[in-house]
Write a protein that holds these residues in place. Structure first.
Motif, PDB file in Angstrom:
ATOM      1  N   PHE A 395       0.837  -1.196   0.000  1.00 18.71           N
ATOM      2  CA  PHE A 395       0.000   0.000   0.000  1.00 18.71           C
ATOM      3  C   PHE A 395       0.872   1.247   0.000  1.00 18.71           C
ATOM      4  N   GLU A 396       0.279   2.334  -0.422  1.00 19.56           N
ATOM      5  CA  GLU A 396       0.932   3.644  -0.357  1.00 19.56           C
ATOM      6  C   GLU A 396       0.627   4.284   0.994  1.00 19.56           C
ATOM      7  N   ARG A 397       1.608   4.953   1.540  1.00 16.83           N
ATOM      8  CA  ARG A 397       1.452   5.598   2.841  1.00 16.83           C
ATOM      9  C   ARG A 397       0.794   6.972   2.687  1.00 16.83           C
ATOM     10  N   GLY A 398      -0.209   7.252   3.524  1.00 17.52           N
ATOM     11  CA  GLY A 398      -0.842   8.566   3.524  1.00 17.52           C
ATOM     12  C   GLY A 398       0.074   9.628   4.090  1.00 17.52           C
ATOM     13  N   THR A 399      -0.263  10.877   3.855  1.00 20.09           N
ATOM     14  CA  THR A 399       0.607  11.986   4.284  1.00 20.09           C
ATOM     15  C   THR A 399      -0.131  13.069   5.079  1.00 20.09           C
ATOM     16  N   GLU A 400      -1.457  12.993   5.190  1.00 23.02           N
ATOM     17  CA  GLU A 400      -2.209  14.065   5.840  1.00 23.02           C
ATOM     18  C   GLU A 400      -2.943  13.552   7.072  1.00 23.02           C
ATOM     19  N   TYR A 401      -2.875  14.353   8.144  1.00 23.52           N
ATOM     20  CA  TYR A 401      -3.561  14.034   9.398  1.00 23.52           C
ATOM     21  C   TYR A 401      -4.980  14.602   9.319  1.00 23.52           C
ATOM     22  N   THR A 402      -5.827  13.902   8.606  1.00 22.08           N
ATOM     23  CA  THR A 402      -7.136  14.416   8.213  1.00 22.08           C
ATOM     24  C   THR A 402      -8.086  14.519   9.396  1.00 22.08           C
ATOM     25  N   VAL A 403      -8.856  15.602   9.425  1.00 25.83           N
ATOM     26  CA  VAL A 403      -9.912  15.804  10.415  1.00 25.83           C
ATOM     27  C   VAL A 403     -11.227  16.004   9.666  1.00 25.83           C
ATOM     28  N   PHE A 404     -12.254  15.234  10.036  1.00 28.81           N
ATOM     29  CA  PHE A 404     -13.587  15.371   9.444  1.00 28.81           C
ATOM     30  C   PHE A 404     -14.408  16.324  10.312  1.00 28.81           C
ATOM     31  N   GLU A 405     -14.909  17.394   9.695  1.00 31.35           N
ATOM     32  CA  GLU A 405     -15.648  18.410  10.449  1.00 31.35           C
ATOM     33  C   GLU A 405     -17.144  18.274  10.175  1.00 31.35           C
ATOM     34  N   LEU A 406     -17.875  17.738  11.169  1.00 28.52           N
ATOM     35  CA  LEU A 406     -19.325  17.609  11.043  1.00 28.52           C
ATOM     36  C   LEU A 406     -20.010  18.933  11.342  1.00 28.52           C
ATOM     37  N   ASN A 407     -19.454  19.683  12.290  1.00 26.30           N
ATOM     38  CA  ASN A 407     -19.827  21.077  12.535  1.00 26.30           C
ATOM     39  C   ASN A 407     -18.651  21.727  13.246  1.00 26.30           C
ATOM     40  N   GLN A 408     -18.791  23.003  13.623  1.00 26.06           N
ATOM     41  CA  GLN A 408     -17.651  23.728  14.177  1.00 26.06           C
ATOM     42  C   GLN A 408     -17.132  23.115  15.471  1.00 26.06           C
ATOM     43  N   ARG A 409     -17.999  22.429  16.204  1.00 25.87           N
ATOM     44  CA  ARG A 409     -17.590  21.866  17.485  1.00 25.87           C
ATOM     45  C   ARG A 409     -17.441  20.355  17.450  1.00 25.87           C
ATOM     46  N   LEU A 410     -17.771  19.748  16.334  1.00 24.96           N
ATOM     47  CA  LEU A 410     -17.729  18.290  16.228  1.00 24.96           C
ATOM     48  C   LEU A 410     -16.738  17.888  15.139  1.00 24.96           C
ATOM     49  N   LYS A 411     -15.511  17.640  15.565  1.00 23.64           N
ATOM     50  CA  LYS A 411     -14.435  17.304  14.643  1.00 23.64           C
ATOM     51  C   LYS A 411     -13.853  15.945  15.022  1.00 23.64           C
ATOM     52  N   VAL A 412     -13.755  15.076  14.025  1.00 24.13           N
ATOM     53  CA  VAL A 412     -13.408  13.674  14.245  1.00 24.13           C
ATOM     54  C   VAL A 412     -12.291  13.267  13.298  1.00 24.13           C
ATOM     55  N   SER A 413     -11.393  12.413  13.798  1.00 26.61           N
ATOM     56  CA  SER A 413     -10.401  11.780  12.925  1.00 26.61           C
ATOM     57  C   SER A 413     -10.559  10.276  13.025  1.00 26.61           C
ATOM     58  N   ALA A 414     -10.234   9.587  11.939  1.00 30.37           N
ATOM     59  CA  ALA A 414     -10.436   8.135  11.869  1.00 30.37           C
ATOM     60  C   ALA A 414      -9.139   7.439  11.503  1.00 30.37           C
ATOM     61  N   SER A 415      -8.389   7.015  12.506  1.00 32.94           N
ATOM     62  CA  SER A 415      -7.199   6.213  12.256  1.00 32.94           C
ATOM     63  C   SER A 415      -7.621   4.794  11.871  1.00 32.94           C
ATOM     64  N   ILE A 416      -6.721   4.071  11.239  1.00 31.09           N
ATOM     65  CA  ILE A 416      -7.027   2.720  10.781  1.00 31.09           C
ATOM     66  C   ILE A 416      -6.020   1.749  11.390  1.00 31.09           C
ATOM     67  N   CYS A 417      -6.526   0.817  12.170  1.00 30.87           N
ATOM     68  CA  CYS A 417      -5.764  -0.302  12.718  1.00 30.87           C
ATOM     69  C   CYS A 417      -4.424   0.137  13.324  1.00 30.87           C
ATOM     70  N   PHE A 418      -3.288  -0.254  12.698  1.00 33.74           N
ATOM     71  CA  PHE A 418      -1.978  -0.028  13.303  1.00 33.74           C
ATOM     72  C   PHE A 418      -1.586   1.447  13.368  1.00 33.74           C
ATOM     73  N   ASP A 419      -2.389   2.346  12.794  1.00 31.41           N
ATOM     74  CA  ASP A 419      -2.148   3.785  12.988  1.00 31.41           C
ATOM     75  C   ASP A 419      -2.035   4.119  14.471  1.00 31.41           C
ATOM     76  N   ILE A 420      -2.771   3.361  15.296  1.00 34.42           N
ATOM     77  CA  ILE A 420      -2.831   3.687  16.715  1.00 34.42           C
ATOM     78  C   ILE A 420      -1.509   3.408  17.410  1.00 34.42           C
ATOM     79  N   PHE A 421      -0.629   2.626  16.768  1.00 35.99           N
ATOM     80  CA  PHE A 421       0.699   2.396  17.338  1.00 35.99           C
ATOM     81  C   PHE A 421       1.551   3.661  17.312  1.00 35.99           C
ATOM     82  N   SER A 422       1.226   4.574  16.424  1.00 36.61           N
ATOM     83  CA  SER A 422       2.057   5.766  16.241  1.00 36.61           C
ATOM     84  C   SER A 422       1.602   6.901  17.143  1.00 36.61           C
ATOM     85  N   ARG A 423       2.534   7.411  17.943  1.00 39.49           N
ATOM     86  CA  ARG A 423       2.230   8.591  18.772  1.00 39.49           C
ATOM     87  C   ARG A 423       1.960   9.812  17.910  1.00 39.49           C
ATOM     88  N   GLU A 424       2.717   9.948  16.836  1.00 41.67           N
ATOM     89  CA  GLU A 424       2.653  11.179  16.053  1.00 41.67           C
ATOM     90  C   GLU A 424       1.367  11.289  15.239  1.00 41.67           C
TER      91      GLU A 424
END
Length: 548
Positions: A395-424
Motif C-alpha cells: 500500500f501507499e502511505r498517507g501523508t495528511e492528518y485528516t480531520v472530518f468536520e461535522l460542525n464547528q464543534r464536532l471534529k473527528v479523525s479516523a485512524s485505521i488499525c496499526f495507525d494507533i501504534f504511532s504517537r505522532e
C-alpha cells in the motif's frame, strides 16, 4: 568449577528467565507489573560480561547482543505470539517457520533495543558505580522513546498500563517517558542485590530509592487529581455531546485462512447485513435527546471499494440520509500511474445529509501485511516474498492528518488499525482539531490471542497522551470506547462476538502538555542524560585519581 564456566551456566538460566518475564510483561496476561523486575536477570548477565577483564570490547559487545537477542526472542514469542498465529494461519507458513519469524525477526528488533538501552552505558562507566545509575536510567528512556521500530511500543507503557493513576502522567512525559519508572526499579533492585554496592554506597542508594518512590507517588497523586479534573471539565459547554455507536459484525476471513476453522466465524461479509446491524444499533439512540448520531463501521466490514462501486456507495449515502446519521467506514482505493495501480487503505466520513465529508489515507502500514520493510532497497527479495507468502500487499502511505468536520464543534479523525501504534499520527490529528479519535480495526488476522488486548493498551496510551476519547471499533472484538483518562466509557464487546455498542460522548480535547510540547519532553530527557553522564564520568575519574 572454572569461574568462566560457572558464569556461562548462570547466563543460560538467567537469559530465559528474563525472556519469560519480558513476555509476561505484554498486555493480555494481567501481569504487566512484572516489568518492574523483568530485566533483572538480563542486567546481571550484562554487567558480569562487561566487568570481565579477560575479554575484548568487541567480544563483550557481540556476546551481550546475543544475550539480548535470545531473551527478546523468547519474550516476543510469548508476548507477541499473535504474530506467529497470523503468519501461520493467513501467511500459510508452517508453524515452526512462523515461530521462527517471531523469534528471530521480531525478537531481533526487541533484542537490539534492549542491547542499545541496557548495554550502551556500560561502555563508559563501571556497572557498580552508583553515580552512573541516573545516566543508565535516562539513557534507557531516551533510547526507548526514540529508537525506530516496526511497531511503536515501549517498555514503560507496557509496565505502567496496569497502574491507572501513575499512567495519567503520560500527558506530561508520554507513554515512553513512563520507562523512567520501569527501568529505575530494575536497576535499583540490581544495585540492592549487590552486597559490595550496598556496603560502599548505602547512603546514595537509599537516596536514589527514596527519589524513585517519591516520583512514583507524585505521579499517582497527579493522576488522582487529573482524573477528577477531567470528569469536571467534560461537562463544560465547550464540549459537544454526540451519540456514537459501533458495529462489531464479526464477518469471517475464512476464505483467506490456511485452516478455515481458525477463522472463528462463518458469517459472510455483506452490505445488507451490515446495514441491518446498524439499524439494530440505532434502537439504542436516545431519540428524545436530539443528539447528533455517528455510526462507526470497523475495517474490512464494508464489502466493496467505496469510490469504485457506485451502487454500494450510493446505498450507504441513502441510508445515512434516511436515518440522519453520519457514518464512518474503512475501505480501499487505488490510483493508476505509469507503473500500475497504487493502493491505499482509507477511512471515509459520510454526513447525515448523505454527502461525503472527506477521506483519510492510512499512514502506519502493517509490516509484511501492507508493506515490506526495505522493499525499495531490495525489490527482488520483496517480489520473491510476495510470491511465497500469502496475503501480502503493498500500500501507499498517507501523508495528511485528516480531520472530518461535522460542525464547528464536532471534529473527528479516523485512524485505521496499526495507525494507533504511532504517537505522532494521533497527536497531529488532535493538534489539527480532532476532539474524538476512532480507530477502525480488523484483528481477525490474529485469532484468539492477546492482539486485541495489545491494541486496547495502545488505544489507552493515545487517549491519555492527547486527552481525547478514542473508540476502538473492530470487526471481531474486543470493541470498546475509552475516555480521555484511559478508562472505559462503554462495555467491552467480547472477542469474536457479533454485537454493537452505543454511548453519549463529550467530544473535545483537554489540555495535554505532551501533545503540545512532546519535542520539549524528548529534548529534556536527552539533556538529563547528558548531564548525568557528565557527572558520572567526572565522579568516576575523581575516584580513580584519589585511589591512584
Amino acid at each position: 568449577m572454572n569461574p568462566s564456566n560457572s558464569f556461562k551456566t548462570k547466563a543460560w538460566w538467567a537469559i530465559p528467565s528474563s525472556g519469560i518475564l519480558i513476555g509476561l510483561n505484554a498486555p493480555g496476561f494481567g501481569t504487566q507489573w512484572i516489568g518492574f523486575l523483568a530485566l533483572i536477570p538480563l542486567l546481571l548477565v550484562l554487567e558480569k560480561t562487561f566487568s570481565d577483564p579477560l575479554h575484548s570490547t568487541k567480544r563483550k559487545l557481540l556476546q551481550t547482543l546475543v544475550f539480548c537477542w535470545l531473551a527478546a526472542g523468547l519474550g516476543s514469542s510469548i508476548g507477541a505470539y499473535w504474530i506467529t498465529h497470523s503468519a501461520h494461519v493467513f501467511g500459510h507458513l508452517p508453524w515452526l517457520v512462523a515461530s521462527g519469524v517471531t523469534f528471530i525477526g521480531y525478537g531481533f528488533e526487541v533484542g537490539l533495543l534492549l542491547w542499545l538501552s541496557l548495554a550502551g552505558p556500560l561502555l563508559f562507566i563501571r556497572h557498580d558505580h552508583l553515580w552512573g545509575l541516573p545516566l543508565r536510567i535516562f539513557w534507557f528512556v531516551v533510547v526507548d522513546a526514540n529508537a525506530p521500530r516496526l511497531i511503536d511500543w515501549n517498555f514503560g507503557g507496557l509496565t505502567l498500563s496496569g497502574f491507572p493513576l501513575v499512567e495519567q502522567s503520560a500527558d506530561l512525559i508520554g507513554s515512553s517517558g513512563l520507562s523512567l519508572f520501569m527501568v529505575s526499579s530494575n536497576l535499583l533492585l540490581v544495585a540492592w542485590s549487590s552486597s559490595k554496592t550496598r556496603r560502599n554506597s548505602f547512603k546514595m542508594l537509599t537516596r536514589l530509592s527514596l527519589i524513585f518512590m517519591f516520583l512514583f507517588l507524585a505521579a499517582a497523586g497527579y493522576g488522582y487529581l487529573k482524573k477528577a479534573t477531567l470528569l469536571k471539565s467534560s461537562s463544560e459547554n465547550s464540549f459537544q455531546k454526540v451519540w456514537i455507536g459501533a458495529v462489531q459484525p464479526n464477518f469471517s476471513l475464512q476464505d483467506l485462512a490456511s485452516n478455515p476453522e481458525l477463522a472463528h466465524s462463518e458469517r459472510i461479509q455483506n452490505l445488507e447485513l451490515l446495514l441491518e446491524d446498524s439499524e439494530n444499533l440505532l434502537k439504542d439512540h436516545p431519540v428524545e435527546s436530539g443528539l447528533p448520531k455517528l455510526i462507526v463501521w470497523p475495517e474490512s466490514v464494508f464489502p466493496d471499494p467505496f469510490f469504485k462501486k457506485d451502487g454500494s456507495r450510493k446505498r450507504v449515502q441513502e441510508w445515512a440520509r434516511k436515518h440522519q446519521t453520519s457514518i464512518l467506514l474503512a475501505s480501499i482505493d487505488w490510483e493508476m500511474d505509469e507503473n500500475g495501480p497504487r493502493f491505499f487503505g482509507i477511512s471515509v466520513m459520510v454526513g447525515p445529509d448523505g454527502k461525503i465529508i472527506g477521506r483519510y489515507n492510512k499512514m502506519f502500514l502493517i509490516p509484511f501485511g501492507e508493506t515490506l520493510p526495505f522493499a525499495d532497497w531490495f525489490p527482488e527479495i520483496a517480489n520473491w516474498l510476495r510470491k511465497k507468502i500469502h496475503n501480502m500487499s503493498q500500500f501507499e502511505r498517507g501523508t495528511e492528518y485528516t480531520v472530518f468536520e461535522l460542525n464547528q464543534r464536532l471534529k473527528v479523525s479516523a485512524s485505521i488499525c496499526f495507525d494507533i501504534f504511532s504517537r505522532e499520527i494521533v497527536r497531529n490529528m488532535t493538534r489539527n482539531g480532532a476532539g474524538f479519535i476512532a480507530n477502525l480495526s480488523n484483528l481477525a488476522w490474529f485469532g484468539k490471542t492477546t492482539a486485541t488486548q495489545s491494541m486496547e493498551t495502545f488505544i489507552r496510551w493515545r487517549a491519555i497522551e492527547n486527552r481525547v476519547p478514542v473508540l476502538f471499533a473492530t470487526n471481531n472484538g474486543s470493541s470498546i470506547l475509552i475516555g480521555p483518562d484511559g478508562q472505559p466509557l462503554s462495555p467491552r464487546l467480547e472477542l469474536f462476538e457479533a454485537g454493537h455498542l452505543g454511548e453519549t460522548v463529550s467530544v473535545g480535547s483537554h489540555y495535554s502538555f505532551y501533545r503540545e510540547h512532546s519535542e520539549i519532553v524528548r529534548i529534556s530527557f536527552i539533556l538529563l542524560m547528558l548531564v548525568s553522564g557528565w557527572a558520572a564520568v567526572r565522579k568516576q575519574k575523581n575516584q580513580s585519581g584519589s585511589l591512584g
